[in-house]
Design a protein around this motif. Structure first.
Motif, short mmCIF file in Angstrom:
data_model
loop_
_atom_site.label_atom_id
_atom_site.label_comp_id
_atom_site.label_asym_id
_atom_site.label_seq_id
_atom_site.Cartn_x
_atom_site.Cartn_y
_atom_site.Cartn_z
N ASN A 157 0.83 -1.21 0.00
CA ASN A 157 0.00 0.00 0.00
C ASN A 157 0.86 1.25 0.00
N GLN A 158 1.99 1.24 0.70
CA GLN A 158 2.89 2.39 0.69
C GLN A 158 3.49 2.60 -0.70
N ALA A 159 3.88 1.51 -1.35
CA ALA A 159 4.43 1.60 -2.70
C ALA A 159 3.38 2.11 -3.68
N VAL A 160 2.12 1.66 -3.52
CA VAL A 160 1.03 2.13 -4.38
C VAL A 160 0.80 3.62 -4.14
N GLN A 161 0.79 4.02 -2.87
CA GLN A 161 0.61 5.44 -2.57
C GLN A 161 1.73 6.28 -3.19
N ASP A 162 2.97 5.82 -3.06
CA ASP A 162 4.10 6.55 -3.65
C ASP A 162 3.95 6.66 -5.16
N TYR A 163 3.59 5.54 -5.81
CA TYR A 163 3.42 5.54 -7.26
C TYR A 163 2.27 6.44 -7.67
N ASN A 164 1.11 6.28 -7.03
CA ASN A 164 -0.06 7.08 -7.40
C ASN A 164 0.20 8.57 -7.18
N THR A 165 0.93 8.91 -6.12
CA THR A 165 1.28 10.32 -5.88
C THR A 165 2.22 10.82 -6.97
N ARG A 166 3.19 9.99 -7.32
CA ARG A 166 4.18 10.38 -8.33
C ARG A 166 3.52 10.66 -9.68
N ILE A 167 2.57 9.81 -10.08
CA ILE A 167 1.97 10.00 -11.41
C ILE A 167 0.96 11.14 -11.42
N ARG A 168 0.65 11.70 -10.26
CA ARG A 168 -0.31 12.80 -10.20
C ARG A 168 0.32 14.15 -9.87
N THR A 169 1.60 14.16 -9.55
CA THR A 169 2.23 15.41 -9.14
C THR A 169 3.25 15.87 -10.19
N PHE A 170 3.40 17.17 -10.26
CA PHE A 170 4.32 17.80 -11.20
C PHE A 170 5.73 17.65 -10.67
N PRO A 171 6.70 17.41 -11.46
CA PRO A 171 6.72 17.30 -12.92
C PRO A 171 6.51 15.88 -13.44
N ASP A 172 6.53 14.88 -12.54
CA ASP A 172 6.44 13.49 -12.99
C ASP A 172 5.14 13.18 -13.71
N ALA A 173 4.08 13.91 -13.39
CA ALA A 173 2.79 13.66 -14.04
C ALA A 173 2.89 13.84 -15.55
N ILE A 174 3.76 14.71 -15.99
CA ILE A 174 3.93 14.94 -17.43
C ILE A 174 4.43 13.68 -18.11
N GLY A 175 5.55 13.16 -17.60
CA GLY A 175 6.11 11.94 -18.18
C GLY A 175 5.19 10.75 -18.00
N ALA A 176 4.50 10.70 -16.88
CA ALA A 176 3.60 9.58 -16.61
C ALA A 176 2.50 9.52 -17.66
N ARG A 177 1.97 10.67 -18.03
CA ARG A 177 0.88 10.70 -19.03
C ARG A 177 1.42 10.54 -20.45
N ILE A 178 2.45 11.30 -20.78
CA ILE A 178 2.95 11.33 -22.17
C ILE A 178 3.62 10.02 -22.55
N PHE A 179 4.52 9.54 -21.71
CA PHE A 179 5.33 8.38 -22.09
C PHE A 179 4.72 7.05 -21.69
N TYR A 180 3.97 7.00 -20.62
CA TYR A 180 3.53 5.72 -20.09
C TYR A 180 2.02 5.53 -20.05
N GLY A 181 1.26 6.59 -20.17
CA GLY A 181 -0.18 6.46 -20.02
C GLY A 181 -0.52 5.87 -18.66
N ALA A 182 0.25 6.26 -17.65
CA ALA A 182 0.15 5.68 -16.32
C ALA A 182 -1.23 5.84 -15.72
N LYS A 183 -1.69 4.80 -15.09
CA LYS A 183 -2.97 4.80 -14.40
C LYS A 183 -2.71 4.42 -12.94
N PRO A 184 -3.54 4.91 -12.03
CA PRO A 184 -3.35 4.58 -10.61
C PRO A 184 -3.47 3.08 -10.36
N LEU A 185 -2.72 2.60 -9.39
CA LEU A 185 -2.83 1.22 -8.95
C LEU A 185 -3.80 1.15 -7.77
N THR A 186 -4.32 -0.03 -7.51
CA THR A 186 -5.31 -0.23 -6.46
C THR A 186 -4.65 -0.70 -5.17
#
Length: 195
Positions: A145-174
Protein backbone atom coordinates in the motif's frame (compact mmCIF):
# COMPACT_ATOMS: atom_id res chain seq x y z
CA UNK A 1 30.66 38.12 -24.88
CA UNK A 2 30.99 34.41 -25.31
CA UNK A 3 28.15 32.07 -24.33
CA UNK A 4 29.10 28.58 -23.26
CA UNK A 5 27.89 25.91 -25.65
CA UNK A 6 25.25 23.70 -24.04
CA UNK A 7 24.47 20.64 -26.12
CA UNK A 8 20.83 20.24 -26.99
CA UNK A 9 20.94 16.60 -25.91
CA UNK A 10 22.04 17.59 -22.39
CA UNK A 11 19.18 20.09 -22.07
CA UNK A 12 16.71 17.53 -23.39
CA UNK A 13 18.01 14.87 -20.99
CA UNK A 14 17.69 17.21 -18.02
CA UNK A 15 14.17 18.22 -18.94
CA UNK A 16 13.09 14.61 -19.44
CA UNK A 17 14.69 13.56 -16.15
CA UNK A 18 12.48 16.07 -14.38
CA UNK A 19 9.34 14.65 -16.01
CA UNK A 20 9.35 11.20 -14.42
CA UNK A 21 10.85 9.33 -17.36
CA UNK A 22 12.80 7.13 -14.95
CA UNK A 23 11.02 7.65 -11.64
CA UNK A 24 7.54 6.63 -12.82
CA UNK A 25 8.50 3.14 -14.06
CA UNK A 26 10.76 2.71 -11.02
CA UNK A 27 7.85 3.47 -8.67
CA UNK A 28 5.55 1.19 -10.66
CA UNK A 29 8.04 -1.69 -10.55
CA UNK A 30 8.47 -1.16 -6.81
CA UNK A 31 4.69 -1.43 -6.31
CA UNK A 32 4.60 -4.59 -8.42
CA UNK A 33 7.48 -6.07 -6.41
CA UNK A 34 5.64 -5.31 -3.17
CA UNK A 35 2.55 -7.05 -4.64
CA UNK A 36 4.72 -10.10 -5.32
CA UNK A 37 5.72 -9.98 -1.64
CA UNK A 38 2.03 -10.00 -0.65
CA UNK A 39 1.37 -13.02 -2.84
CA UNK A 40 4.50 -14.74 -1.51
CA UNK A 41 3.34 -14.37 2.10
CA UNK A 42 -0.14 -15.67 1.27
CA UNK A 43 1.50 -18.64 -0.48
CA UNK A 44 3.65 -19.28 2.58
CA UNK A 45 0.50 -19.37 4.71
CA UNK A 46 -1.21 -21.68 2.21
CA UNK A 47 1.78 -24.02 2.39
CA UNK A 48 1.55 -24.15 6.21
CA UNK A 49 -2.14 -25.05 6.25
CA UNK A 50 -1.78 -28.70 5.10
CA UNK A 51 0.67 -29.29 7.97
CA UNK A 52 -1.75 -27.72 10.43
CA UNK A 53 -4.63 -29.80 9.12
CA UNK A 54 -2.57 -33.00 9.33
CA UNK A 55 -1.61 -32.18 12.93
CA UNK A 56 -5.19 -31.50 13.93
CA UNK A 57 -6.44 -34.66 12.20
CA UNK A 58 -3.93 -36.71 14.15
CA UNK A 59 -5.26 -35.29 17.41
CA UNK A 60 -8.86 -36.23 16.66
CA UNK A 61 -11.66 -35.88 14.17
CA UNK A 62 -14.24 -34.17 16.36
CA UNK A 63 -14.45 -31.05 14.19
CA UNK A 64 -14.15 -32.45 10.69
CA UNK A 65 -16.40 -29.75 9.22
CA UNK A 66 -13.96 -27.01 10.22
CA UNK A 67 -11.02 -28.91 8.73
CA UNK A 68 -12.95 -29.24 5.48
CA UNK A 69 -13.76 -25.51 5.61
CA UNK A 70 -10.08 -24.59 6.08
CA UNK A 71 -9.03 -26.85 3.23
CA UNK A 72 -11.74 -25.51 0.93
CA UNK A 73 -10.93 -21.89 1.81
CA UNK A 74 -7.26 -22.52 1.06
CA UNK A 75 -8.13 -24.17 -2.26
CA UNK A 76 -10.44 -21.30 -3.22
CA UNK A 77 -7.86 -18.69 -2.22
CA UNK A 78 -5.19 -20.47 -4.25
CA UNK A 79 -7.40 -20.13 -7.34
CA UNK A 80 -7.63 -16.34 -7.13
CA UNK A 81 -4.62 -14.62 -8.63
CA UNK A 82 -3.99 -10.97 -9.40
CA UNK A 83 -1.22 -10.27 -11.87
CA UNK A 84 0.76 -7.02 -11.74
CA UNK A 85 -1.15 -5.88 -14.84
CA UNK A 86 -4.44 -6.22 -12.92
CA UNK A 87 -3.40 -4.02 -9.97
CA UNK A 88 -5.33 -1.10 -11.45
CA UNK A 89 -8.58 -3.11 -11.28
CA UNK A 90 -10.24 -2.64 -7.86
CA UNK A 91 -12.58 -5.59 -8.48
CA UNK A 92 -9.68 -8.00 -9.04
CA UNK A 93 -7.84 -6.82 -5.91
CA UNK A 94 -11.09 -7.01 -3.90
CA UNK A 95 -11.75 -10.56 -5.12
CA UNK A 96 -8.25 -11.57 -4.00
CA UNK A 97 -8.78 -9.91 -0.61
CA UNK A 98 -12.13 -11.70 -0.12
CA UNK A 99 -10.60 -15.09 -0.90
CA UNK A 100 -7.74 -14.51 1.53
CA UNK A 101 -10.17 -13.19 4.15
CA UNK A 102 -12.12 -16.46 3.94
CA UNK A 103 -8.94 -18.37 4.79
CA UNK A 104 -8.29 -16.08 7.76
CA UNK A 105 -11.84 -16.56 9.06
CA UNK A 106 -11.70 -20.37 8.73
CA UNK A 107 -8.36 -20.43 10.56
CA UNK A 108 -9.89 -18.39 13.38
CA UNK A 109 -12.77 -20.88 13.65
CA UNK A 110 -10.27 -23.73 13.71
CA UNK A 111 -8.36 -22.06 16.50
CA UNK A 112 -11.53 -21.57 18.52
CA UNK A 113 -12.63 -25.19 17.97
CA UNK A 114 -9.44 -26.77 19.24
CA UNK A 115 -8.64 -25.38 22.68
CA UNK A 116 -7.40 -28.73 23.94
CA UNK A 117 -4.78 -28.85 21.21
CA UNK A 118 -3.06 -25.75 22.56
CA UNK A 119 -0.92 -27.89 24.80
CA UNK A 120 0.27 -30.14 22.01
CA UNK A 121 3.70 -29.11 20.77
CA UNK A 122 3.19 -29.58 17.03
CA UNK A 123 -0.11 -27.73 17.05
CA UNK A 124 1.33 -24.90 19.11
CA UNK A 125 4.34 -24.61 16.82
CA UNK A 126 2.19 -24.56 13.69
CA UNK A 127 -0.19 -22.00 15.16
CA UNK A 128 2.82 -19.85 16.04
CA UNK A 129 4.05 -20.18 12.46
CA UNK A 130 0.60 -19.20 11.18
CA UNK A 131 0.57 -16.20 13.50
CA UNK A 132 3.97 -15.22 12.13
CA UNK A 133 2.64 -15.71 8.61
CA UNK A 134 -0.31 -13.44 9.38
CA UNK A 135 2.09 -10.81 10.71
CA UNK A 136 4.26 -11.05 7.58
CA UNK A 137 1.13 -10.75 5.42
CA UNK A 138 0.15 -7.59 7.31
CA UNK A 139 3.62 -6.11 6.77
CA UNK A 140 3.65 -7.09 3.09
CA UNK A 141 0.22 -5.51 2.54
CA UNK A 142 1.36 -2.34 4.35
CA UNK A 143 4.52 -2.17 2.22
CA UNK A 144 2.47 -2.73 -0.94
CA UNK A 145 0.00 0.00 0.00
CA UNK A 146 2.89 2.39 0.69
CA UNK A 147 4.43 1.60 -2.70
CA UNK A 148 1.03 2.13 -4.38
CA UNK A 149 0.61 5.44 -2.57
CA UNK A 150 4.10 6.55 -3.65
CA UNK A 151 3.42 5.54 -7.26
CA UNK A 152 -0.06 7.08 -7.40
CA UNK A 153 1.28 10.32 -5.88
CA UNK A 154 4.18 10.38 -8.33
CA UNK A 155 1.97 10.00 -11.41
CA UNK A 156 -0.31 12.80 -10.20
CA UNK A 157 2.23 15.41 -9.14
CA UNK A 158 4.32 17.80 -11.20
CA UNK A 159 6.72 17.30 -12.92
CA UNK A 160 6.44 13.49 -12.99
CA UNK A 161 2.79 13.66 -14.04
CA UNK A 162 3.93 14.94 -17.43
CA UNK A 163 6.11 11.94 -18.18
CA UNK A 164 3.60 9.58 -16.61
CA UNK A 165 0.88 10.70 -19.03
CA UNK A 166 2.95 11.33 -22.17
CA UNK A 167 5.33 8.38 -22.09
CA UNK A 168 3.53 5.72 -20.09
CA UNK A 169 -0.18 6.46 -20.02
CA UNK A 170 0.15 5.68 -16.32
CA UNK A 171 -2.97 4.80 -14.40
CA UNK A 172 -3.35 4.58 -10.61
CA UNK A 173 -2.83 1.22 -8.95
CA UNK A 174 -5.31 -0.23 -6.46
CA UNK A 175 -4.31 -0.46 -2.79
CA UNK A 176 -5.12 -3.55 -0.76
CA UNK A 177 -8.20 -3.01 1.42
CA UNK A 178 -10.03 -5.24 3.86
CA UNK A 179 -13.18 -6.41 2.11
CA UNK A 180 -14.25 -9.10 4.54
CA UNK A 181 -17.22 -7.89 6.58
CA UNK A 182 -16.02 -7.12 10.09
CA UNK A 183 -12.35 -7.32 9.13
CA UNK A 184 -11.74 -3.94 10.71
CA UNK A 185 -12.66 -5.43 14.11
CA UNK A 186 -10.28 -7.88 15.77
CA UNK A 187 -11.92 -11.25 16.40
CA UNK A 188 -12.54 -12.40 19.95
CA UNK A 189 -11.02 -15.81 20.56
CA UNK A 190 -12.36 -17.78 23.51
CA UNK A 191 -10.73 -21.08 24.41
CA UNK A 192 -13.38 -21.86 26.96
CA UNK A 193 -11.26 -20.77 29.90
CA UNK A 194 -12.71 -17.30 30.42
CA UNK A 195 -14.17 -16.59 33.84
Amino acid sequence: MHRPFVPVAAVLALSLAGCGVNSVPTAEENAKARWADVQNEYQRRADLIPNLVATVKAAGAQEKAILVEVTQARASASQVRVSPDQLGDPAQVAQFARAQGAVTMSLQRLQEAYPELRSQGNYTTLMSQLEGAENRITIARRDYNQAVQDYNTRIRTFPDAIGARIFYGAKPLTPFEAVTPGAETAPIVNFGNAS
